[in-house]
Each structure stands twice: as C-alpha cells, then as structure tokens.
Design an enzyme around this catalytic site. Structure first.
Site, PDB file in Angstrom:
ATOM      1  N   GLU A 119      29.722  21.360 -35.820  1.00 51.81           N
ATOM      2  CA  GLU A 119      29.066  20.959 -37.191  1.00 51.81           C
ATOM      3  C   GLU A 119      28.330  21.858 -37.927  1.00 51.81           C
ATOM      4  OE1 GLU A 119      27.124  17.031 -36.365  1.00 51.81           O
ATOM      5  OE2 GLU A 119      29.074  16.098 -35.853  1.00 51.81           O
TER       6      GLU A 119
ATOM      7  N   GLU B 203      34.280  13.935 -31.872  1.00 52.28           N
ATOM      8  CA  GLU B 203      33.099  13.157 -31.797  1.00 52.28           C
ATOM      9  C   GLU B 203      33.369  11.778 -32.359  1.00 52.28           C
ATOM     10  OE1 GLU B 203      29.085  14.389 -32.378  1.00 52.28           O
ATOM     11  OE2 GLU B 203      29.367  16.401 -31.536  1.00 52.28           O
TER      12      GLU B 203
HETATM   13  C1  BGC Z   1      26.317  15.906 -33.170  1.00 51.70           C
HETATM   14  C2  BGC Z   1      25.519  15.334 -31.950  1.00 51.70           C
HETATM   15  C3  BGC Z   1      24.879  14.192 -32.178  1.00 51.70           C
HETATM   16  C4  BGC Z   1      25.901  13.077 -32.651  1.00 51.70           C
HETATM   17  C5  BGC Z   1      25.068  11.600 -33.074  1.00 51.70           C
HETATM   18  C6  BGC Z   1      26.529  14.633 -34.135  1.00 51.70           C
HETATM   19  O1  BGC Z   1      26.071  14.961 -35.347  1.00 51.70           O
HETATM   20  O2  BGC Z   1      27.215  16.678 -33.223  1.00 51.70           O
HETATM   21  O3  BGC Z   1      24.979  16.185 -31.246  1.00 51.70           O
HETATM   22  O4  BGC Z   1      24.161  13.619 -31.122  1.00 51.70           O
HETATM   23  O5  BGC Z   1      26.412  13.547 -33.890  1.00 51.70           O
HETATM   24  O6  BGC Z   1      23.979  11.824 -33.952  1.00 51.70           O
HETATM   25  C1  BGC Z   2      26.366  11.218 -39.331  1.00 53.72           C
HETATM   26  C2  BGC Z   2      25.362  11.304 -40.465  1.00 53.72           C
HETATM   27  C3  BGC Z   2      24.015  11.426 -39.838  1.00 53.72           C
HETATM   28  C4  BGC Z   2      23.910  12.731 -39.551  1.00 53.72           C
HETATM   29  C5  BGC Z   2      22.762  13.382 -38.897  1.00 53.72           C
HETATM   30  C6  BGC Z   2      26.154  12.616 -38.965  1.00 53.72           C
HETATM   31  O1  BGC Z   2      27.055  12.929 -37.694  1.00 53.72           O
HETATM   32  O2  BGC Z   2      27.644  11.038 -40.024  1.00 53.72           O
HETATM   33  O3  BGC Z   2      25.405   9.931 -41.235  1.00 53.72           O
HETATM   34  O4  BGC Z   2      22.971  11.420 -40.834  1.00 53.72           O
HETATM   35  O5  BGC Z   2      24.756  13.036 -38.246  1.00 53.72           O
HETATM   36  O6  BGC Z   2      22.496  12.760 -37.673  1.00 53.72           O
END
Ligand code: BGC
Ligand code: BGC
Length: 445
Positions: free
Chosen positions: A167, A354
């Site tokens: 990401e 994910e």
């Molecule tokens: C990230 C994870 C995170 C998950 C839930 C993703 O953005 O890769 O590290 O825990 O979403 O927020």
């Molecule tokens: C989710 C978002 C969130 C961001 C930051 C992403 O994985 O799709 O909605 O705001 O993570 O945690």
C-alpha cells in the site's frame, strides 16, 4: 449466482500479517529502530500511547502461530519482513541474526505445508533512512533494491513469489501527507515524491527479484470511487480522487505512466521528482500478479473549500465496521471488474492480499463472518464475470497492533490477550477453516 464454493481449482487460501503489527522484540538480535518505533514513542501519535514494542510477541511465538495457520488448512501466509532487522540502518552490512529469524519462519511454514508470501516493505522503514529524508529521498529506492537482493539471496531458494511494497498509497498519504502514521509528516501534496520513490523502489527491486528467477507482485490498497451525485462537479472530484488513490500507484507499474494529476496542480513529472527513464524502470519487470487490498468503497463529492479537489462523504444505509468503515461487499466485485475493464490485457492475475473487518474487544465475532462470507461471494461473482483471481488472504490471522488505533481495532480470526499473549481462535477462525475444507471437498466431488 455463483458463491464462494465456485471459486476455481488452484485458488489459494491464506491469511495476512505485517512485521511491526505482530513481531514485537524491537530491540532484539540487533534490530535497528524503525520509523514506527520512533513515531509511536511520541506522545499523542497512537491511541492510548500503544506501541508495537511487544505486539503479539510473534518473534518468539511464531511456532504457535504457524500451528494456528496449519489448523486453518491454509495454502499460503502473507507476512512482511522488517527491513531494520535485516539492515539495522537500512544500508550496508547485513545483521545475520535478523535474517536468521525469517529463515526459521520460512522453514517452519514449509514444514507445515504453507507457502510463504513475503512483503518486503510494510511501512517500517529503518529510522536511519528516515533521518536522511525517508521516501522523500530518491536514494531510499536504491537502498531498497539492495535490501531486496540480500533477502532474496537468502530466502529465494524456498519462496517462489514476492511482494515488493504494501500500500504505497496509504504510506504516502497517512505517513507523509497527513501525519497520522509514521513518519508523521504533514506535507499534503508535497508528499508526492514519497509516491514516486516507492514506485521507483518497486521497479528496482522487481528487477533484482526477477534476475534471481523470482515472481514479483505489489500489494495496492484499491477502492471503488463513487461520485456523490451525477453532477459534473462531483464526477470531476471522483475522477481526481480515483487518480490519486488508485491509478497513481497502479498505472505506472502496469502501463508505465502516471495518471493526469492536473486537478492537483501537478504535472507529469510530479513536481520534478520523476527523472527521464524512471517510468520505464518502474514498468520494466512485468508483474506476475497484482495484490489487491480491499476494505471499502469511497464516496466523493466536489470540494467544499479550496485545497484538495475533492471531499469525502459518507456512504449511507450500509452497515459500518467497528472502525466506522462502510461494509459494501459488492464493491469488491465492482473493483475487480473495473480493473479488468481499465487495464485489459495489461492486468496480471489478481490475488486479494488483504480484506477483513475489525471488531472491538467487547463486540461479537459474527460481523466478521458476515463480512468475509459476503466478500467471498462477491469475489466469486467477479471470477464468474471473467476476472482472473488466484487467491484470497484475509486480514488478519490474529488481533494485532492496528497502527494509529493501537490495540483497539481487532482484525484477527484469533483473539489475542495482549496482557498474557494467550491466543484464542474466534468463531470466524472455525468458519474460515470450515470454508477452506468445504471448498476443497466441493472441488473434488
Ligand atoms: C494495512 C494493514 C492494516 C489494515 C487495516 C491495511 O491498510 O496494510 O497493515 O492493518 O489495512 O487497517
Ligand atoms: C481503508 C481506508 C482507511 C485506511 C487507513 C484502508 O485500508 O480502505 O478506509 O481509511 O486504510 O487505515
């Protein structure tokens, strides 16, 4: 209507985690500090002052965690490698005990019949590199490629496919534009070099992996973007947001170009950080797979004040998770068919790297089962509509350090008591185990 049992033969079931969120042991065996150690230690950054110093103590308890994975009947496990364990200052000599941890982990996974799917960078940059500018510094991309080569030389004999970055969008926006995540910079659009240098790092590392005969993927956070209305202003805002969140990180790797960011007042060289030849490099190694992290769609309206060319608006009339994220399973089908339509033949096979739902310590587990089953049905529908999806790795194996939310948001199939480190499988663990078994039985019927 196809459902999750109709997912094709060879479809891979997995779970995902990330190093800083589960490992703990942050000063052990020569690990150097990462941006997350430094950021989380700063008052007011993470809810209730939580840090990843202990997390799930996975560094010591990995055999128990692998036994839990084996109990699920998984095909694969997506985890991340902590760069500061391998190179404590992000450059130069390797720290053998740090690399040895991943060596043990990989062997134990293979022994359990689980294919390791490592991510080389899940946001835990060595602090020494941040002190030299972090992802704003072009040099970091070259350091990343060296690190990738070192790790691949050690583990590549046992691991077929590798993910370079997790990401880059969230890391740039939360880490460098808004300061909600480490390293806590608040540069707004001046954060764009952090996008380009991560992508350059991907390109350089991809070449190093490919040279070693390994398969290369990237894991992008993608979201269907919904305009709030069909007004021209809302449509233009949605288009601008789509370019920033989705296409900025996927067009370069698949098409070798950046999307139009004129709405942000930015030209094709992203303010000067894009050098001649960079885009060629970024796209030079074709991806063997695109990792898609999907949680929710994003609804966008025209800006209400000057600054950014969009504003976020709520998605009404849908359930929301404990995190407040809208639950829209069909968004996954929409996203996947949209990728196919947008990228066409340039789109490699997809793996969902994910997808998951958070609950709190006191909430029921049923919302997670509902979330997962509905998303898997939507995934099966996308496959039936012709999208090539090869696997699904749910977030997450166990409750863990949820970044700025500390230990409050729980995404695990397994409950973790952070006082005692006791792991307790939740109802969703049994549900996922039974689904994987049922899918296998269905295929061999
Ligand atoms: C990230 C994870 C995170 C998950 C839930 C993703 O953005 O890769 O590290 O825990 O979403 O927020
Ligand atoms: C989710 C978002 C969130 C961001 C930051 C992403 O994985 O799709 O909605 O705001 O993570 O945690």
């Amino acid at each position: 209507m196809p459902n999750r049992l109709d997912l094709p033969a060879g479809f891979r079931w997995g779970v995902s985690t990330a190093a800083y969120q589960i490992e703990g042991a942050v000063t052990e065996d020569g690990r150097g500090p990462s941006v997350w150690d430094v950021f989380a230690a700063r008052p007011g950054t993470v809810r209730d002052g939580h840090t990843g110093a202990v997390a799930c103590d996975h560094y010591h308890r990995y055999p128990e965690d692998i036994a839990l994975m084996k109990g699920l009947g998984l095909d694969g496990y997506r985890f991340s490698i902590a760069w500061p364990r391998v190179q404590p200052t992000g450059a130069g000599p390797v720290n053998p005990p740090g690399l040895a941890f991943y060596d043990r982990l990989v062997d134990a996974l293979l022994e359990a019949g689980i294919t390791p799917l490592p991510t080389l960078f899940h946001w835990d940059l060595p602090q020494a590199l941040e002190d030299a500018g972090g992802w704003l510094n072009r040099d970091t991309a070259y350091r990343f490629a060296e690190y990738a080569a070192v790790v691949a030389d050690r583990l590549g004999d046992r691991i077929p496919a590798w993910i370079t970055l997790n990401e880059p969008f969230v890391h740039m926006v939360y880490g460098y534009a808004l300061g909600i995540h480490a390293p806590g910079r608040t540069l707004m659009m001046d954060a764009l070099p952090a996008a380009h240098h991560q992508l350059l790092a991907h390109g350089l590392a991809a070449a190093a992996l490919r040279e070693r005969g390994l398969e290369v993927m990237i894991a992008n956070n993608l979201t269907p973007v919904w305009p709030a209305s069909s007004s021209d202003a809302d449509l233009a805002a949605a288009e601008a947001y789509d370019a920033l969140h989705n296409r900025l990180f996927t067009d370069p790797v698949l098409l070798g170009r950046y999307p139009d960011l004129a709405a942000y007042g930015v030209g094709p060289d992203l303010g000067g950080c894009v050098h001649d030849g960079d885009l060629k490099l970024i796209a030079a190694t074709p991806l063997d797979g695109l990792g898609v992290n999907y949680y929710n769609p994003t609804r966008i309206a025209a800006p209400t004040d000057p600054g950014l060319p969009f504003t976020f608006v709520d998605i009404p009339d849908v359930p929301h998770t404990a995190f407040g994220w809208p639950v829209v399973p069909d968004g996954l089908r929409e996203l996947l068919t949209g990728l196919r339509d947008h990228y066409g033949a340039a789109l490699p096979p997809i793996t969902i790297t994910e997808n998951g739902c958070s609950t709190t310590e006191t909430s029921e587990d049923q919302p997670r089962i509902d979330y997962l089953s509905a998303h898997l049905d939507a995934l099966a529908e996308a496959v039936a509509q012709g999208v090539d999806v090869r696997g699904y790795f749910t977030w997450s194996l166990m409750d863990n350090f949820e970044w700025a939310e500390g230990y409050h948001q729980r995404f695990g199939l397994v409950h973790v008591d952070f006082e005692t480190q006791k792991r307790t499988p939740k109802a969703s663990y049994a549900w996922y185990r039974d689904l994987i078994a049922a899918h296998r039985a269905y295929l061999s019927r």
